[in-house]
Motif scaffolding. Structure first.
Motif, PDB file in Angstrom:
ATOM      1  N   SER A 194       0.832  -1.208   0.000  1.00  0.00           N
ATOM      2  CA  SER A 194       0.000   0.000   0.000  1.00  0.00           C
ATOM      3  C   SER A 194       0.863   1.252   0.000  1.00  0.00           C
ATOM      4  O   SER A 194       0.572   2.230  -0.695  1.00  0.00           O
ATOM      5  N   GLY A 195       1.939   1.226   0.786  1.00  0.00           N
ATOM      6  CA  GLY A 195       2.837   2.375   0.832  1.00  0.00           C
ATOM      7  C   GLY A 195       3.547   2.613  -0.482  1.00  0.00           C
ATOM      8  O   GLY A 195       3.792   3.764  -0.875  1.00  0.00           O
ATOM      9  N   TRP A 196       3.871   1.538  -1.178  1.00  0.00           N
ATOM     10  CA  TRP A 196       4.520   1.686  -2.480  1.00  0.00           C
ATOM     11  C   TRP A 196       3.629   2.423  -3.480  1.00  0.00           C
ATOM     12  O   TRP A 196       4.119   3.157  -4.334  1.00  0.00           O
ATOM     13  N   LEU A 197       2.323   2.238  -3.380  1.00  0.00           N
ATOM     14  CA  LEU A 197       1.401   2.929  -4.288  1.00  0.00           C
ATOM     15  C   LEU A 197       1.480   4.439  -4.115  1.00  0.00           C
ATOM     16  O   LEU A 197       1.218   5.198  -5.049  1.00  0.00           O
ATOM     17  N   ARG A 198       1.842   4.877  -2.895  1.00  0.00           N
ATOM     18  CA  ARG A 198       1.924   6.311  -2.595  1.00  0.00           C
ATOM     19  C   ARG A 198       3.370   6.799  -2.528  1.00  0.00           C
ATOM     20  O   ARG A 198       3.611   7.945  -2.153  1.00  0.00           O
ATOM     21  N   ALA A 199       4.313   5.914  -2.850  1.00  0.00           N
ATOM     22  CA  ALA A 199       5.739   6.248  -2.716  1.00  0.00           C
ATOM     23  C   ALA A 199       6.029   6.757  -1.309  1.00  0.00           C
ATOM     24  O   ALA A 199       6.738   7.744  -1.103  1.00  0.00           O
ATOM     25  N   ALA A 200       5.463   6.043  -0.311  1.00  0.00           N
ATOM     26  CA  ALA A 200       5.526   6.498   1.079  1.00  0.00           C
ATOM     27  C   ALA A 200       6.805   6.092   1.793  1.00  0.00           C
ATOM     28  O   ALA A 200       7.046   6.536   2.913  1.00  0.00           O
ATOM     29  N   PHE A 201       7.619   5.244   1.164  1.00  0.00           N
ATOM     30  CA  PHE A 201       8.808   4.733   1.844  1.00  0.00           C
ATOM     31  C   PHE A 201      10.053   5.017   1.006  1.00  0.00           C
ATOM     32  O   PHE A 201      10.480   4.179   0.207  1.00  0.00           O
ATOM     33  N   PRO A 202      10.647   6.191   1.164  1.00  0.00           N
ATOM     34  CA  PRO A 202      11.871   6.500   0.405  1.00  0.00           C
ATOM     35  C   PRO A 202      13.043   5.660   0.905  1.00  0.00           C
ATOM     36  O   PRO A 202      12.976   5.021   1.947  1.00  0.00           O
ATOM     37  N   GLY A 203      14.115   5.676   0.140  1.00  0.00           N
ATOM     38  CA  GLY A 203      15.302   4.942   0.557  1.00  0.00           C
ATOM     39  C   GLY A 203      15.303   3.512   0.057  1.00  0.00           C
ATOM     40  O   GLY A 203      14.838   3.208  -1.052  1.00  0.00           O
ATOM     41  N   GLU A 204      15.815   2.595   0.897  1.00  0.00           N
ATOM     42  CA  GLU A 204      16.001   1.208   0.477  1.00  0.00           C
ATOM     43  C   GLU A 204      14.690   0.521   0.115  1.00  0.00           C
ATOM     44  O   GLU A 204      14.637  -0.276  -0.832  1.00  0.00           O
ATOM     45  N   LEU A 205      13.618   0.805   0.864  1.00  0.00           N
ATOM     46  CA  LEU A 205      12.338   0.158   0.564  1.00  0.00           C
ATOM     47  C   LEU A 205      11.811   0.570  -0.809  1.00  0.00           C
ATOM     48  O   LEU A 205      11.254  -0.255  -1.544  1.00  0.00           O
ATOM     49  N   GLN A 206      11.997   1.828  -1.171  1.00  0.00           N
ATOM     50  CA  GLN A 206      11.567   2.267  -2.499  1.00  0.00           C
ATOM     51  C   GLN A 206      12.464   1.668  -3.579  1.00  0.00           C
ATOM     52  O   GLN A 206      11.993   1.348  -4.681  1.00  0.00           O
TER      53      GLN A 206
END
Length: 241
Positions: free
Chosen positions: A38-50
């Motif tokens: 869900s966070g990926w849909l909003r680009a909510a996790f910058p850094g390694e997770l993105q």
């Protein structure tokens, strides 16, 4: 984006990507995968997770199984000869599990964590049986460290430097009692004398002692205070009630 057949397994991820994923999973419980997608849909996790999302895509994450994390944790517990923890790794929660039990019952294991923890957090922690982590003299006047003579002790440290630490130390925590080292006093002191930054540990909570710590975890409480620059001088204080 990486081609489908070239996408790595969990164990093939780089340490920074794997560490970020393990940390996110440990902090978000059973719904971690849904929260990450869900966070990926909003680009909510910058850094390694993105980076994970950009390089491998959401489809890769849907194929990752929780059992893979368990296998990685087991591999960390039983590494091949010569590839144990060497004291320079990053602190991380490798695995965690919770169990049913009665509050305050010392026979009920209610949580278990396998972590890589700053060795400074254990420096002042005493052994559960009152073990002394210091040099003493025997009746003949020879110096000893615990069960080791000086030559044996130096050999023990040299072996750790060469092969790493294959077995985690064990920390047992009961409600309202001092946090103690159940197994591994020699390894902790060897790590301190060798200027290691971290050490592997199994943390076992009995009678829901985990609920007496910030974030429901001794490890998370220690890491939060270190990040705040407010780590206690003595980390073995009794859990808050």
């Amino acid at each position: 984006m990486t081609q489908e057949n070239d996408k790595p397994s969990l164990s093939q991820l780089s340490p920074d990507l794997l560490g970020a994923l393990v940390k996110f999973r440990s902090e978000n419980g059973r719904t971690w995968k849904h929260k990450l997608l869900s966070g990926w849909l909003r680009a909510a996790f910058p850094g390694e997770l993105q980076r994970l999302r950009n390089e491998f895509g959401p489809e890769w994450l849907t194929r990752v199984k929780d059992s893979e994390f368990d296998k990685l944790a087991e591999a960390a517990r039983k590494p091949e000869p010569g590839v144990g923890i060497r004291g320079h790794e990053a602190p991380v929660m490798l695995s965690e599990a919770t169990y049913e039990g009665e509050f305050g019952n010392k026979r009920h294991l209610t949580r278990k964590e396998t972590v890589i923890i700053p060795v400074s957090a254990l420096a002042q922690m005493r052994g559960v049986r009152g073990e002394r982590r210091e040099f003493t003299e025997d009746e003949s006047g020879k110096q000893r460290f615990g069960n080791y003579g000086i030559a044996e002790w130096e050999k023990f440290k040299a072996d750790l430097a060469q092969n790493g630490m294959a077995e985690p130390v064990t920390i047992n925590i009961d409600v309202g009692e001092e946090v103690c080292v159940y197994e591994g006093n020699h390894r902790i002191q060897a790590a301190l004398q060798s200027d290691w930054n971290v050490i592997a540990a199994d943390i076992r909570y009995y009678g829901h002692a985990e609920t007496t710590f910030e974030g429901g975890s001794f490890f998370r409480q220690i890491m939060a205070r270190l990040e705040e620059g407010n780590a206690p001088k003595v980390s073995s204080a009794r859990p808050r009630m």
